[in-house]
Design a protein around this motif. Sequence first.
Motif, short mmCIF file in Angstrom:
data_model
loop_
_atom_site.label_atom_id
_atom_site.label_comp_id
_atom_site.label_asym_id
_atom_site.label_seq_id
_atom_site.Cartn_x
_atom_site.Cartn_y
_atom_site.Cartn_z
N ASP A 1 -17.58 7.28 -23.89
CA ASP A 1 -18.67 7.46 -23.59
C ASP A 1 -19.13 6.39 -22.25
N ASN A 2 -18.75 5.77 -21.88
CA ASN A 2 -18.67 5.19 -20.58
C ASN A 2 -18.84 6.08 -19.38
N GLU A 3 -18.15 7.04 -19.60
CA GLU A 3 -18.78 8.03 -18.72
C GLU A 3 -19.81 9.19 -18.99
N LEU A 4 -19.69 9.09 -19.99
CA LEU A 4 -21.61 9.59 -20.29
C LEU A 4 -22.76 8.65 -19.52
N LEU A 5 -21.74 7.43 -19.96
CA LEU A 5 -23.14 6.35 -19.58
C LEU A 5 -23.85 6.29 -17.46
N ARG A 6 -22.73 6.36 -17.09
CA ARG A 6 -22.30 6.66 -15.55
C ARG A 6 -22.90 7.75 -15.55
N LEU A 7 -23.00 8.75 -16.39
CA LEU A 7 -23.40 10.63 -15.84
C LEU A 7 -25.04 9.80 -15.89
N LEU A 8 -25.32 9.80 -17.36
CA LEU A 8 -26.97 9.01 -17.62
C LEU A 8 -27.83 8.84 -16.59
N GLN A 9 -27.15 7.89 -15.90
CA GLN A 9 -27.48 7.17 -14.40
C GLN A 9 -28.03 8.29 -14.16
N GLN A 10 -27.17 8.61 -13.43
CA GLN A 10 -27.21 9.51 -12.26
C GLN A 10 -28.08 11.13 -12.81
N ARG B 1 -35.66 7.22 -20.80
CA ARG B 1 -36.77 7.15 -20.23
C ARG B 1 -36.38 5.33 -18.42
N LYS B 2 -35.35 5.25 -19.49
CA LYS B 2 -34.43 3.68 -18.83
C LYS B 2 -33.28 4.01 -18.14
N ARG B 3 -32.64 5.42 -18.21
CA ARG B 3 -31.46 5.91 -17.56
C ARG B 3 -31.39 5.46 -16.36
N GLY B 4 -31.90 5.57 -15.16
CA GLY B 4 -31.39 4.57 -14.54
C GLY B 4 -31.63 2.97 -13.75
N THR B 5 -32.03 2.20 -15.15
CA THR B 5 -32.01 1.57 -14.97
C THR B 5 -30.82 0.35 -15.99
N LEU B 6 -30.16 1.37 -17.21
CA LEU B 6 -29.87 1.02 -17.78
C LEU B 6 -27.61 -0.21 -17.69
N ARG B 7 -28.38 -0.80 -17.58
CA ARG B 7 -25.77 -1.43 -18.09
C ARG B 7 -26.26 -1.89 -19.09
N ILE B 8 -24.92 -0.86 -20.00
CA ILE B 8 -24.54 -0.66 -20.73
C ILE B 8 -22.64 -0.63 -20.95
N ASP B 9 -22.18 -1.95 -21.89
CA ASP B 9 -21.12 -1.93 -22.03
C ASP B 9 -20.31 -1.43 -23.29
N GLU B 10 -20.95 -1.29 -23.81
CA GLU B 10 -20.54 -0.62 -25.27
C GLU B 10 -21.66 0.23 -25.45
N PRO B 11 -22.11 1.41 -25.89
CA PRO B 11 -22.84 2.40 -26.17
C PRO B 11 -23.44 2.09 -27.27
#
Length: 188
Positions: free
Chosen positions: A9-18, A62-72
């Motif tokens: 999940d954490n890697e997915l969030l990092r990729l989502l931010q990109q 919509r907020k993918r560039g600004t999301l700071r999520i520790d645990e999805p």
Amino acid sequence: MNDCTAFDDNELLRLLQQDNASAFQELYDRYWNKLYYIAHKRLKSSQAAEEIVQNVFLTIWRKRGTLRIDEPAPYLAAITRYAVYRYMANEKRRTKKEEIAGSRQTEGVALEMLIDDKLLLEIVKQQANELPEKCRLVFIYNKLEDQPIPEVAERLNISVKTAEAHLTKALRLIRNRLKDHAFFIFSD
């Protein structure tokens, strides 16, 4: 697009931010059913639950560039619950507004009917006053004061048949006279 099923999940969030759409699709596939369950459990409506989950994922995108999520998982569950609470509050407000609007409309119709009834009663009273005396009295006592014909006959010291004849004559005359007023009474 990359295959993101192997990522955590954490890697997915990092990729989502990109702006990685495949990462977003994988998060969607992993969590859609869980979030739907949370929403449906509280709302008992498939349509509302689907709408809420779609909106949650739309917000994530919509907020993918600004999301700071520790645990999805807990984050997505929490924003889904809050979306459900907002939905329930909005539905409660909407229902209340509809009830108020409905009662105002009912009150308006009742008032309009009351005014129409009073207008009609005044016209009937006016027409009754123009009747011959015995007809007028029989009509008023029977129709406006709700006294039975035998009581009216006794009160006026006439026979029941005579009282009935006076009432028939009064009703016929009033109906004929009301035809002239019917257009004004029953038109909008």
